[in-house]
Design a protein around this motif. Structure first.
Motif, PDB file in Angstrom:
ATOM      1  N   GLY A 166       0.802  -1.227   0.000  1.00 35.89           N
ATOM      2  CA  GLY A 166       0.000   0.000   0.000  1.00 35.89           C
ATOM      3  C   GLY A 166       0.829   1.269   0.000  1.00 35.89           C
ATOM      4  N   GLU A 167       2.030   1.187  -0.565  1.00 32.66           N
ATOM      5  CA  GLU A 167       2.943   2.330  -0.551  1.00 32.66           C
ATOM      6  C   GLU A 167       2.888   3.179  -1.800  1.00 32.66           C
ATOM      7  OE1 GLU A 167       6.204  -0.057   2.196  1.00 32.66           O
ATOM      8  OE2 GLU A 167       6.566   0.187   0.042  1.00 32.66           O
ATOM      9  N   VAL A 168       2.176   2.715  -2.817  1.00 37.62           N
ATOM     10  CA  VAL A 168       2.096   3.459  -4.073  1.00 37.62           C
ATOM     11  C   VAL A 168       0.724   3.250  -4.697  1.00 37.62           C
ATOM     12  CG1 VAL A 168       2.953   1.653  -5.649  1.00 37.62           C
ATOM     13  CG2 VAL A 168       3.468   4.050  -6.138  1.00 37.62           C
ATOM     14  N   ALA A 169       0.268   4.259  -5.411  1.00 38.51           N
ATOM     15  CA  ALA A 169      -0.993   4.162  -6.156  1.00 38.51           C
ATOM     16  C   ALA A 169      -0.703   4.450  -7.628  1.00 38.51           C
ATOM     17  CB  ALA A 169      -2.011   5.162  -5.612  1.00 38.51           C
ATOM     18  N   LEU A 170      -1.343   3.702  -8.508  1.00 40.67           N
ATOM     19  CA  LEU A 170      -1.160   3.878  -9.953  1.00 40.67           C
ATOM     20  C   LEU A 170      -2.343   4.652 -10.527  1.00 40.67           C
ATOM     21  CD1 LEU A 170       0.063   0.326 -11.027  1.00 40.67           C
ATOM     22  CD2 LEU A 170       1.397   2.259 -10.158  1.00 40.67           C
TER      23      LEU A 170
END
Length: 195
Positions: A166-170
């Protein structure tokens, strides 16, 4: 070249002094919040479109905003993705396509690329976009390509790990040059929304 040197002079005279504190901070801090992957097209300027200051975006520009799927041999795109995610810790990744993309136009129109073998080989990274696009329409292919490149991003170990934790969102975007509109294509099955 004369225009570029005049531009540098204007930057040094007018812009840099107003942002001197920012540039002083940037000499020791490199902490962009977003990896922005866009087309090499000169009409697409990520910092201008997003109103970003220096240091806020880590930008990768490739013909057709293509992201090769992760492979055994390293390349500049894979290394930049890994650096942005694993070293810089960006929290968002945007793949931004655009209207009138020359790469997508060549594919949609079936242009003969036999005299440009490097271009032809590079555009093979859009094969999945072509396969999922039901019409030979440039605009449809641009949208399909953004979704396909988001899928390719997920094959990169650094992206896969960051997504798992859950450290990045695309995010998928399509920029319309004529209107300045940005359509968001965050999920392949979600309808486009204006930004």
């Amino acid at each position: 070249m004369h225009d570029l040197t005049r531009g540098v002079s204007r930057f040094q005279r007018d812009v840099f002094p107003e942002k001197a504190d920012l540039f002083a901070r940037l000499t020791t801090v490199h902490a962009p919040h977003t990896l922005f992957i866009s087309c090499s097209d000169a009409r697409v300027v990520p910092e201008l479109i997003t109103g970003s200051e220096p240091g806020e975006l880590f930008v990768i520009r490739t013909a057709g905003n293509l992201v090769p799927a992760h492979g055994v041999s390293a390349d500049g795109v894979a290394a930049s993705i890994e650096y942005a995610v694993d070293v810089l810790g960006v929290s968002d990744v945007v793949v931004c396509g655009h209207s009138g993309c020359g790469a997508m136009t060549a594919l949609a129109e079936g242009q003969d690329l036999s005299t440009t073998p490097a271009i032809a080989a590079w555009l093979r990274h859009a094969d999945a976009a072509r396969a999922r696009c039901t019409t030979p329409d440039v605009a449809a292919l641009v949208h399909s390509n953004v979704i396909a490149q988001l899928a390719n991003l997920c094959t990169h170990p650094s992206i896969a790990r960051a997504l798992t934790h859950g450290e990045v969102a695309l995010h998928g975007w399509v920029f319309d040059i004529a209107t300045g509109r940005v359509d968001q294509l965050d999920a392949p099955d979600a309808p486009a929304q204006a930004a």
